[in-house]
Design a protein around this motif. Sequence first.
Motif, PDB file in Angstrom:
ATOM      1  N   ASP A  82       0.830  -1.203   0.000  1.00 28.23           N
ATOM      2  CA  ASP A  82       0.000   0.000   0.000  1.00 28.23           C
ATOM      3  C   ASP A  82       0.864   1.252   0.000  1.00 28.23           C
ATOM      4  O   ASP A  82       0.588   2.219  -0.730  1.00 28.23           O
ATOM      5  CB  ASP A  82      -0.909  -0.016   1.225  1.00 28.23           C
ATOM      6  CG  ASP A  82      -1.757   1.241   1.318  1.00 28.23           C
ATOM      7  OD1 ASP A  82      -2.580   1.469   0.416  1.00 28.23           O
ATOM      8  OD2 ASP A  82      -1.561   2.016   2.281  1.00 28.23           O
ATOM      9  N   ILE A  83       1.927   1.262   0.813  1.00 25.44           N
ATOM     10  CA  ILE A  83       2.832   2.415   0.854  1.00 25.44           C
ATOM     11  C   ILE A  83       3.492   2.630  -0.498  1.00 25.44           C
ATOM     12  O   ILE A  83       3.631   3.766  -0.969  1.00 25.44           O
ATOM     13  CB  ILE A  83       3.898   2.217   1.956  1.00 25.44           C
ATOM     14  CG1 ILE A  83       3.254   2.285   3.338  1.00 25.44           C
ATOM     15  CG2 ILE A  83       5.002   3.268   1.839  1.00 25.44           C
ATOM     16  CD1 ILE A  83       4.207   1.947   4.476  1.00 25.44           C
ATOM     17  N   ARG A 112       1.048   4.263  -2.845  1.00 27.00           N
ATOM     18  CA  ARG A 112       0.842   5.672  -2.490  1.00 27.00           C
ATOM     19  C   ARG A 112       2.079   6.509  -2.820  1.00 27.00           C
ATOM     20  O   ARG A 112       1.966   7.656  -3.284  1.00 27.00           O
ATOM     21  CB  ARG A 112       0.499   5.782  -1.008  1.00 27.00           C
ATOM     22  CG  ARG A 112      -0.862   5.191  -0.671  1.00 27.00           C
ATOM     23  CD  ARG A 112      -1.038   5.013   0.830  1.00 27.00           C
ATOM     24  NE  ARG A 112      -1.020   6.289   1.540  1.00 27.00           N
ATOM     25  CZ  ARG A 112      -1.004   6.390   2.866  1.00 27.00           C
ATOM     26  NH1 ARG A 112      -0.971   5.293   3.610  1.00 27.00           N
ATOM     27  NH2 ARG A 112      -0.996   7.579   3.442  1.00 27.00           N
ATOM     28  N   ASN A 127       2.024   7.237  -6.538  1.00 26.12           N
ATOM     29  CA  ASN A 127       1.039   8.267  -6.888  1.00 26.12           C
ATOM     30  C   ASN A 127       1.511   9.653  -6.469  1.00 26.12           C
ATOM     31  O   ASN A 127       1.405  10.620  -7.237  1.00 26.12           O
ATOM     32  CB  ASN A 127      -0.304   7.949  -6.228  1.00 26.12           C
ATOM     33  CG  ASN A 127      -0.970   6.732  -6.825  1.00 26.12           C
ATOM     34  OD1 ASN A 127      -0.733   6.389  -7.981  1.00 26.12           O
ATOM     35  ND2 ASN A 127      -1.803   6.054  -6.038  1.00 26.12           N
ATOM     36  N   VAL A 128       2.027   9.737  -5.239  1.00 26.65           N
ATOM     37  CA  VAL A 128       2.508  11.038  -4.752  1.00 26.65           C
ATOM     38  C   VAL A 128       3.689  11.514  -5.582  1.00 26.65           C
ATOM     39  O   VAL A 128       3.799  12.700  -5.917  1.00 26.65           O
ATOM     40  CB  VAL A 128       2.897  10.942  -3.256  1.00 26.65           C
ATOM     41  CG1 VAL A 128       3.597  12.219  -2.806  1.00 26.65           C
ATOM     42  CG2 VAL A 128       1.660  10.696  -2.406  1.00 26.65           C
ATOM     43  N   GLN A 187       4.357  14.781   2.336  1.00 25.00           N
ATOM     44  CA  GLN A 187       3.631  13.508   2.288  1.00 25.00           C
ATOM     45  C   GLN A 187       4.550  12.381   1.818  1.00 25.00           C
ATOM     46  O   GLN A 187       4.538  11.270   2.359  1.00 25.00           O
ATOM     47  CB  GLN A 187       2.435  13.639   1.352  1.00 25.00           C
ATOM     48  CG  GLN A 187       1.502  12.438   1.348  1.00 25.00           C
ATOM     49  CD  GLN A 187       0.298  12.668   0.448  1.00 25.00           C
ATOM     50  OE1 GLN A 187       0.057  13.781  -0.025  1.00 25.00           O
ATOM     51  NE2 GLN A 187      -0.457  11.609   0.210  1.00 25.00           N
ATOM     52  N   GLN A 188       5.366  12.676   0.821  1.00 22.07           N
ATOM     53  CA  GLN A 188       6.313  11.683   0.292  1.00 22.07           C
ATOM     54  C   GLN A 188       7.328  11.286   1.365  1.00 22.07           C
ATOM     55  O   GLN A 188       7.640  10.106   1.539  1.00 22.07           O
ATOM     56  CB  GLN A 188       7.022  12.274  -0.931  1.00 22.07           C
ATOM     57  CG  GLN A 188       7.896  11.308  -1.690  1.00 22.07           C
ATOM     58  CD  GLN A 188       8.579  11.996  -2.865  1.00 22.07           C
ATOM     59  OE1 GLN A 188       9.253  13.013  -2.695  1.00 22.07           O
ATOM     60  NE2 GLN A 188       8.383  11.471  -4.056  1.00 22.07           N
ATOM     61  N   LEU A 238       5.673   9.029   4.022  1.00 26.10           N
ATOM     62  CA  LEU A 238       5.498   7.659   3.538  1.00 26.10           C
ATOM     63  C   LEU A 238       6.832   6.917   3.512  1.00 26.10           C
ATOM     64  O   LEU A 238       6.898   5.730   3.860  1.00 26.10           O
ATOM     65  CB  LEU A 238       4.874   7.668   2.140  1.00 26.10           C
ATOM     66  CG  LEU A 238       3.397   8.064   2.068  1.00 26.10           C
ATOM     67  CD1 LEU A 238       2.983   8.327   0.627  1.00 26.10           C
ATOM     68  CD2 LEU A 238       2.525   6.968   2.688  1.00 26.10           C
TER      69      LEU A 238
END
Length: 274
Positions: free
Chosen positions: A108-109, A112, A115-116, A260-261, A264
């Motif tokens: 999942d990470i 994400r 995408n980020v 955000q990156q 994560l």
Amino acid sequence: MLADLERQLAKEDRDVAKLEQGGFSALLAGLTGGKEERLARERAEAAAARQRVIGQRTRLEWLSGDLRTTDQALAVLGNPHQELEVLLARKERMLVESGDPRGRELADIAARLANVGADLREHQEAQQAGVAAGQAVGYVMRHLGSARGASTWDMFSSGGGFADMVEHGHLRQADEAAWHAQGALDRFSRELADIGVRAAPQLPKVDTRWFADVFFDNIITDAIKHQRIARTAEAVREVAEWVAAMVNQVSDRCGGLTRQQESLARRREEVLGS
């Protein structure tokens, strides 16, 4: 810095040489009775400039030596960050394939992060295009400002043909800059569309024909010329302000995506380290 100091030293040496060898500068200094005083001052300034050049050359040698030493040390170390990433990626694959609960979180990470990362690249491209557009519009504003100044001079001092020529030259430069700026604005619009922002900023029409009939005194008055230039400059200023505000918004988004990156990435390392 060293290049600037070397140019300054060359200028100081030329000033000293002119006074020592004679010429117009030496003649003026001699007529005013201050040749020796001025020569002493120029020599002192040249000596000071030479000392600054010597000092910066020495500093450059020290820094170059430090850089070589650091490069050699880094070559011995290799690339530990890359090696760590390879090991983490290997462990990540093992956890995902083994069915470990940590593997599901890592998958999942990873999604994400992808995408980020893609979103951040799009925003960075828009930011770069916005900065370029802002600079291009700034060139238009500067040329229009110069034209406005020439127009003011023409109105209040009756500059005549020369003032018209100066004004027309600035307007032609503004016209050429406007075409380039509109292209930059169009590119900015396309990049904004990629991040979901619809906009189509347009500079005012400043084509060659408009400028050509502005500067002829026998067509319109100087006051009307000045008003037209002022209105165009104001419209361009509004576009420049919009670009600056939009670049700030995109920059804020870049900052949020970067944080955000990083968050994560930290969580990924925590899971892999557990």
